[in-house]
Design an enzyme around this catalytic site. Structure first.
Site, PDB file in Angstrom:
ATOM      1  N   GLY A  17       0.841  -1.188   0.000  1.00 54.86           N
ATOM      2  CA  GLY A  17       0.000   0.000   0.000  1.00 54.86           C
ATOM      3  C   GLY A  17       0.877   1.239   0.000  1.00 54.86           C
ATOM      4  O   GLY A  17       2.105   1.135  -0.011  1.00 54.86           O
ATOM      5  N   SER A  24       3.619  -1.209   8.305  1.00 50.60           N
ATOM      6  CA  SER A  24       4.535  -1.670   9.356  1.00 50.60           C
ATOM      7  C   SER A  24       3.742  -2.097  10.589  1.00 50.60           C
ATOM      8  O   SER A  24       4.081  -3.085  11.251  1.00 50.60           O
ATOM      9  CB  SER A  24       5.537  -0.576   9.729  1.00 50.60           C
ATOM     10  OG  SER A  24       6.323  -0.235   8.603  1.00 50.60           O
ATOM     11  N   HIS A  60       4.252   4.365  12.104  1.00 47.51           N
ATOM     12  CA  HIS A  60       3.901   5.769  12.324  1.00 47.51           C
ATOM     13  C   HIS A  60       3.029   5.928  13.569  1.00 47.51           C
ATOM     14  O   HIS A  60       3.024   6.963  14.208  1.00 47.51           O
ATOM     15  CB  HIS A  60       3.185   6.342  11.091  1.00 47.51           C
ATOM     16  CG  HIS A  60       4.089   6.461   9.896  1.00 47.51           C
ATOM     17  ND1 HIS A  60       5.111   7.386   9.830  1.00 47.51           N
ATOM     18  CD2 HIS A  60       4.147   5.756   8.749  1.00 47.51           C
ATOM     19  CE1 HIS A  60       5.736   7.247   8.673  1.00 47.51           C
ATOM     20  NE2 HIS A  60       5.177   6.262   7.991  1.00 47.51           N
ATOM     21  N   ASP A  89      10.567  -5.721   6.401  1.00 51.00           N
ATOM     22  CA  ASP A  89       9.936  -4.410   6.281  1.00 51.00           C
ATOM     23  C   ASP A  89      10.610  -3.627   5.152  1.00 51.00           C
ATOM     24  O   ASP A  89      11.785  -3.853   4.860  1.00 51.00           O
ATOM     25  CB  ASP A  89      10.059  -3.657   7.617  1.00 51.00           C
ATOM     26  CG  ASP A  89       9.105  -2.469   7.695  1.00 51.00           C
ATOM     27  OD1 ASP A  89       7.968  -2.583   7.199  1.00 51.00           O
ATOM     28  OD2 ASP A  89       9.496  -1.432   8.248  1.00 51.00           O
ATOM     29  N   GLU A  90       9.899  -2.710   4.533  1.00 48.36           N
ATOM     30  CA  GLU A  90      10.433  -1.876   3.447  1.00 48.36           C
ATOM     31  C   GLU A  90      11.075  -2.742   2.360  1.00 48.36           C
ATOM     32  O   GLU A  90      12.138  -2.414   1.827  1.00 48.36           O
ATOM     33  CB  GLU A  90      11.461  -0.868   3.987  1.00 48.36           C
ATOM     34  CG  GLU A  90      10.932   0.060   5.068  1.00 48.36           C
ATOM     35  CD  GLU A  90      10.013   1.163   4.554  1.00 48.36           C
ATOM     36  OE1 GLU A  90       9.698   1.175   3.345  1.00 48.36           O
ATOM     37  OE2 GLU A  90       9.593   1.998   5.383  1.00 48.36           O
ATOM     38  N   GLN A  92      10.545  -3.155  -0.613  1.00 51.86           N
ATOM     39  CA  GLN A  92      10.703  -2.573  -1.952  1.00 51.86           C
ATOM     40  C   GLN A  92      12.113  -2.044  -2.207  1.00 51.86           C
ATOM     41  O   GLN A  92      12.520  -1.878  -3.345  1.00 51.86           O
ATOM     42  CB  GLN A  92       9.672  -1.447  -2.179  1.00 51.86           C
ATOM     43  CG  GLN A  92       9.998  -0.106  -1.518  1.00 51.86           C
ATOM     44  CD  GLN A  92       9.587  -0.025  -0.053  1.00 51.86           C
ATOM     45  OE1 GLN A  92       9.031  -0.965   0.493  1.00 51.86           O
ATOM     46  NE2 GLN A  92       9.854   1.101   0.591  1.00 51.86           N
ATOM     47  N   TYR A 180       5.978  13.706   2.052  1.00 56.79           N
ATOM     48  CA  TYR A 180       5.130  12.717   1.405  1.00 56.79           C
ATOM     49  C   TYR A 180       3.738  12.773   2.006  1.00 56.79           C
ATOM     50  O   TYR A 180       3.561  13.035   3.188  1.00 56.79           O
ATOM     51  CB  TYR A 180       5.721  11.318   1.585  1.00 56.79           C
ATOM     52  CG  TYR A 180       6.997  11.125   0.805  1.00 56.79           C
ATOM     53  CD1 TYR A 180       6.954  10.707  -0.515  1.00 56.79           C
ATOM     54  CD2 TYR A 180       8.239  11.395   1.374  1.00 56.79           C
ATOM     55  CE1 TYR A 180       8.112  10.537  -1.250  1.00 56.79           C
ATOM     56  CE2 TYR A 180       9.408  11.238   0.656  1.00 56.79           C
ATOM     57  CZ  TYR A 180       9.342  10.804  -0.661  1.00 56.79           C
ATOM     58  OH  TYR A 180      10.482  10.651  -1.387  1.00 56.79           O
TER      59      TYR A 180
END
Ligand SMILES: [Zn+2]
Length: 198
Positions: A17, A24, A60, A89-90, A92, A180
């Site tokens: 997403g 997370s 977050h 995690d992360e 990408q 962002y």
């Protein structure tokens, strides 16, 4: 360990997403549940993600779980050998080699839960994500709330000094204030190439 797919050994789950969609948080929630059931869990994340805290994944919303930062996907099998459930995690940000590495762990019977951005700020597929989504047994695409209209947001808006970034903008703009936001498809904006500061 009780298996979701009894004859398949391990399996791969993808949580994806835009930014601020709770990826997370969801990764931590799944691993925490497994931990409560007595399974051994570990989160790894790419070294480049130095957000908040290098030794933890922090959502977050403030949820936090210990994580090991790795530079090279090839280092992962040696780290996770004693674990039942491995979170990434992360994901990408990892190079394509992550695909074979995670496949190998699934083959060994591990449950792998990866989380990451499915699209970059341009709305294009991010790194190894398309292939991971294709190979996964389970996929969840989370939505955020559009910062502009309040609708369901599936995209990440990049702003450089308050203006939409250009599609061909540099990844890192020295001295610029980068922000962002989560946006829906119709509120998502890209400046014309070479037009904006991004
Ligand atoms: Zn919107």
């Amino acid at each position: 360990m009780i298996r979701l797919f009894p004859n398949a050994g391990g399996w791969l789950e993808v949580v994806c997403g835009p930014m601020f969609s709770g990826k997370s948080e969801e990764l931590i929630r799944r691993l925490r549940r497994a931990e409560i059931a007595g399974q051994r869990v570990l989160i790894v994340k790419p070294q480049i993600d130095s957000r908040y805290d290098i030794g933890h994944v922090v959502s977050h919303a403030g949820a936090k779980m210990r994580a090991v930062a790795v530079e090279n996907p090839a280092d992962i099998p040696g780290l996770v050998d004693d674990y039942d459930v491995v979170g990434v995690d992360e994901v990408q940000f990892f190079p394509p080699e992550i695909l074979l590495i995670l496949d190998g762990l699934v083959e060994k019977g591990m449950r792998i839960v990866v989380s990451g951005l499915d699209q970059d700020f341009r709305g294009l597929p991010f790194g190894p994500m398309p292939e991971l989504l294709c190979r996964a047994e389970l996929v969840d695409k989370l939505q955020a709330v559009c910062h502009r209209c309040g609708g369901p947001a599936t995209m990440t808006q990049r702003l450089v000094d308050g203006s939409p970034a250009a599609a061909d903008g540099a990844t890192i703009v020295v001295g610029a204030l980068e922000q962002y936001e989560a946006r829906c498809r119709s509120c998502h904006e890209l400046a014309a190439p070479g037009f904006a500061t991004g």
